[in-house]
Design a protein around this motif. Sequence first.
Motif, mmCIF file in Angstrom:
data_model
loop_
_atom_site.group_PDB
_atom_site.id
_atom_site.type_symbol
_atom_site.label_atom_id
_atom_site.label_comp_id
_atom_site.label_asym_id
_atom_site.label_seq_id
_atom_site.Cartn_x
_atom_site.Cartn_y
_atom_site.Cartn_z
ATOM 1 N N ARG A 66 0.863 -1.177 0.000
ATOM 2 C CA ARG A 66 0.000 0.000 0.000
ATOM 3 C C ARG A 66 0.898 1.225 0.000
ATOM 4 N NH1 ARG A 66 -2.615 -2.635 4.505
ATOM 5 N NH2 ARG A 66 -4.518 -3.702 3.844
ATOM 6 N N TYR A 67 0.481 2.275 -0.707
ATOM 7 C CA TYR A 67 1.311 3.473 -0.711
ATOM 8 C C TYR A 67 0.476 4.716 -0.990
ATOM 9 C CZ TYR A 67 1.237 3.451 -5.869
ATOM 10 O OH TYR A 67 0.842 3.485 -7.185
ATOM 11 N N LYS A 68 1.049 5.845 -0.588
ATOM 12 C CA LYS A 68 0.482 7.165 -0.876
ATOM 13 C C LYS A 68 1.543 7.960 -1.629
ATOM 14 C CE LYS A 68 -2.701 9.084 1.033
ATOM 15 N NZ LYS A 68 -4.107 9.407 0.688
ATOM 16 N N THR A 69 1.103 8.748 -2.601
ATOM 17 C CA THR A 69 2.016 9.579 -3.379
ATOM 18 C C THR A 69 1.602 11.040 -3.258
ATOM 19 O OG1 THR A 69 2.334 7.781 -4.973
ATOM 20 C CG2 THR A 69 3.048 9.969 -5.643
ATOM 21 N N LEU A 70 2.561 11.899 -2.941
ATOM 22 C CA LEU A 70 2.299 13.335 -2.875
ATOM 23 C C LEU A 70 2.286 13.923 -4.280
ATOM 24 C CD1 LEU A 70 4.574 14.339 0.152
ATOM 25 C CD2 LEU A 70 2.155 13.670 0.160
ATOM 26 N N ASP A 72 4.071 16.091 -5.621
ATOM 27 C CA ASP A 72 5.393 16.270 -6.232
ATOM 28 C C ASP A 72 6.092 14.941 -6.528
ATOM 29 O OD1 ASP A 72 6.111 15.392 -3.731
ATOM 30 O OD2 ASP A 72 7.126 17.242 -3.121
ATOM 31 N N GLY A 73 5.380 13.822 -6.327
ATOM 32 C CA GLY A 73 5.931 12.523 -6.694
ATOM 33 C C GLY A 73 6.551 11.737 -5.565
ATOM 34 N N ARG A 74 6.741 12.359 -4.407
ATOM 35 C CA ARG A 74 7.295 11.610 -3.276
ATOM 36 C C ARG A 74 6.296 10.537 -2.831
ATOM 37 N NH1 ARG A 74 8.479 16.120 0.905
ATOM 38 N NH2 ARG A 74 6.836 17.146 -0.318
ATOM 39 N N ARG A 75 6.832 9.377 -2.476
ATOM 40 C CA ARG A 75 5.983 8.233 -2.137
ATOM 41 C C ARG A 75 6.292 7.724 -0.740
ATOM 42 N NH1 ARG A 75 6.003 2.243 -4.924
ATOM 43 N NH2 ARG A 75 8.144 2.334 -4.163
ATOM 44 N N GLN A 76 5.247 7.319 -0.024
ATOM 45 C CA GLN A 76 5.391 6.651 1.265
ATOM 46 C C GLN A 76 4.715 5.294 1.177
ATOM 47 O OE1 GLN A 76 7.011 7.781 4.214
ATOM 48 N NE2 GLN A 76 6.713 5.629 4.804
ATOM 49 N N ILE A 77 5.494 4.233 1.366
ATOM 50 C CA ILE A 77 4.924 2.890 1.453
ATOM 51 C C ILE A 77 4.395 2.704 2.865
ATOM 52 C CG2 ILE A 77 5.448 0.417 1.402
ATOM 53 C CD1 ILE A 77 7.456 1.005 -0.836
ATOM 54 N N ILE A 78 3.139 2.324 2.996
ATOM 55 C CA ILE A 78 2.494 2.269 4.304
ATOM 56 C C ILE A 78 2.155 0.847 4.746
ATOM 57 C CG2 ILE A 78 1.611 4.624 4.271
ATOM 58 C CD1 ILE A 78 -0.994 3.618 3.158
ATOM 59 N N ALA A 79 2.404 -0.133 3.911
ATOM 60 C CA ALA A 79 2.191 -1.534 4.305
ATOM 61 C C ALA A 79 2.728 -2.445 3.216
ATOM 62 C CB ALA A 79 0.711 -1.833 4.539
ATOM 63 N N TYR A 80 3.197 -3.616 3.636
ATOM 64 C CA TYR A 80 3.537 -4.676 2.687
ATOM 65 C C TYR A 80 2.505 -5.787 2.798
ATOM 66 C CZ TYR A 80 7.945 -2.520 1.501
ATOM 67 O OH TYR A 80 8.885 -1.632 1.035
ATOM 68 N N LEU A 81 2.075 -6.270 1.645
ATOM 69 C CA LEU A 81 1.085 -7.331 1.553
ATOM 70 C C LEU A 81 1.785 -8.578 1.028
ATOM 71 C CD1 LEU A 81 -1.638 -5.053 -0.032
ATOM 72 C CD2 LEU A 81 -1.661 -5.947 2.298
ATOM 73 N N LEU A 82 1.791 -9.607 1.851
ATOM 74 C CA LEU A 82 2.511 -10.840 1.556
ATOM 75 C C LEU A 82 1.512 -11.950 1.243
ATOM 76 C CD1 LEU A 82 5.035 -10.639 4.561
ATOM 77 C CD2 LEU A 82 5.254 -9.636 2.265
ATOM 78 N N ASP A 98 -8.605 5.478 -0.797
ATOM 79 C CA ASP A 98 -7.834 6.605 -0.269
ATOM 80 C C ASP A 98 -6.327 6.341 -0.314
ATOM 81 O OD1 ASP A 98 -7.428 4.827 1.828
ATOM 82 O OD2 ASP A 98 -8.931 5.776 3.113
ATOM 83 N N HIS A 99 -5.942 5.233 -0.944
ATOM 84 C CA HIS A 99 -4.536 4.917 -1.157
ATOM 85 C C HIS A 99 -4.447 3.994 -2.360
ATOM 86 C CE1 HIS A 99 -6.087 1.539 1.245
ATOM 87 N NE2 HIS A 99 -5.157 0.799 0.647
ATOM 88 N N SER A 100 -3.245 3.782 -2.848
ATOM 89 C CA SER A 100 -3.022 2.865 -3.969
ATOM 90 C C SER A 100 -2.404 1.567 -3.462
ATOM 91 C CB SER A 100 -2.096 3.496 -5.011
ATOM 92 O OG SER A 100 -2.647 4.679 -5.542
ATOM 93 N N ILE A 101 -2.606 0.501 -4.215
ATOM 94 C CA ILE A 101 -1.963 -0.779 -3.934
ATOM 95 C C ILE A 101 -1.207 -1.188 -5.189
ATOM 96 C CG2 ILE A 101 -2.274 -3.198 -3.313
ATOM 97 C CD1 ILE A 101 -4.852 -2.415 -1.906
ATOM 98 N N GLY A 102 0.093 -1.378 -5.038
ATOM 99 C CA GLY A 102 0.922 -1.752 -6.173
ATOM 100 C C GLY A 102 1.704 -3.018 -5.903
ATOM 101 N N ASP A 191 11.518 4.394 0.923
ATOM 102 C CA ASP A 191 10.144 4.904 0.919
ATOM 103 C C ASP A 191 9.306 4.323 2.058
ATOM 104 O OD1 ASP A 191 10.644 6.399 -1.324
ATOM 105 O OD2 ASP A 191 9.656 5.028 -2.728
ATOM 106 N N THR A 192 9.781 3.258 2.656
ATOM 107 C CA THR A 192 9.052 2.608 3.748
ATOM 108 C C THR A 192 9.421 3.196 5.103
ATOM 109 O OG1 THR A 192 9.018 0.531 2.500
ATOM 110 C CG2 THR A 192 8.563 0.390 4.866
ATOM 111 N N ILE A 193 10.717 3.393 5.345
ATOM 112 C CA ILE A 193 11.157 3.781 6.690
ATOM 113 C C ILE A 193 11.607 5.237 6.773
ATOM 114 C CG2 ILE A 193 11.723 1.422 7.358
ATOM 115 C CD1 ILE A 193 14.639 1.986 6.807
ATOM 116 N N GLY A 194 11.343 6.011 5.728
ATOM 117 C CA GLY A 194 11.567 7.447 5.801
ATOM 118 C C GLY A 194 13.020 7.870 5.826
ATOM 119 N N LEU A 195 13.860 7.165 5.090
ATOM 120 C CA LEU A 195 15.271 7.505 4.986
ATOM 121 C C LEU A 195 15.641 7.710 3.527
ATOM 122 C CD1 LEU A 195 16.787 4.814 7.400
ATOM 123 C CD2 LEU A 195 16.274 7.199 7.955
#
Length: 253
Positions: A66-70, A72-82, A98-102, A191-195
């Motif tokens: 799951r992810y959200k994109t701002l 300006d193109g910045r992306r935050q991954i908010i969950a991994y689906l296994l 309210d979010h995308s799943i890729g 994109d997952t851990i904000g570094l």
Amino acid sequence: MAWRGALAEFLIRKLEHFTSLSNDDKHALDQASRQRTRRIRSRDDIVHEGDLPQGVNLILDGWACRYKTLEDGRRQIIAYLLPGDLCDQNVSVLREMDHSIGTVTAVTLAEIPTETMRQLTSGHARLSQALCWESLVAAAIQREWTVNIGQRTAFERLGHLLCELYVRLRAVGLTQGNTCELPLTQAEIADTIGLSVVHVNRTLQELRSVGLISLRGRELTIHRLEALQRAVQFNPNYLHLGREGRHLDSNEA
């Protein structure tokens, strides 16, 4: 009855950590997973933010996120689906996503209609209970990720993520000893851990240098799991594994 090879095999394995399922429960879940399946290539979208939700997607094989994109193109991954994970089992109540799943890798998924999910939960009490636990665990993971980004150091953030992914894969039988698949790029980890990618690379080197992990291609090996858990303050209690389903004979349910 053996359920290895069933389409819903990994979901069944996961749910049985929460409660014991009868063969009837497992059969109903497996049949629901067979109504429609599709294959999606890696790094493609399953559903976009703003789309009208269409039923529930179950990951049968591969990794998604799951992810959200701002803007300006910045992306935050908010969950991994296994494998064995449901992509928001109650998503049908939303007017729009309210979010995308890729996908991270190529993914095989089952599309379970909303009405079928209603029938599963209304007609199978144990299954309904287990699916409720599955939703609660997804929320617990989200809370832990918030703590990860807000309070943990870079070393702790990355080590904690690796511990979680390993333990989740182990719970459904997708590890080999202390080794598991890790198909993530350093950019995806960033994109997952904000570094930054540079910081992720440096932190991976640090984890390697102290002998806690090794990475070879798409494989992660955790050499000293307990030591890594202590070093990054990983407590798997939020995953709520090892409940009654591990100790009951499902044929008695």
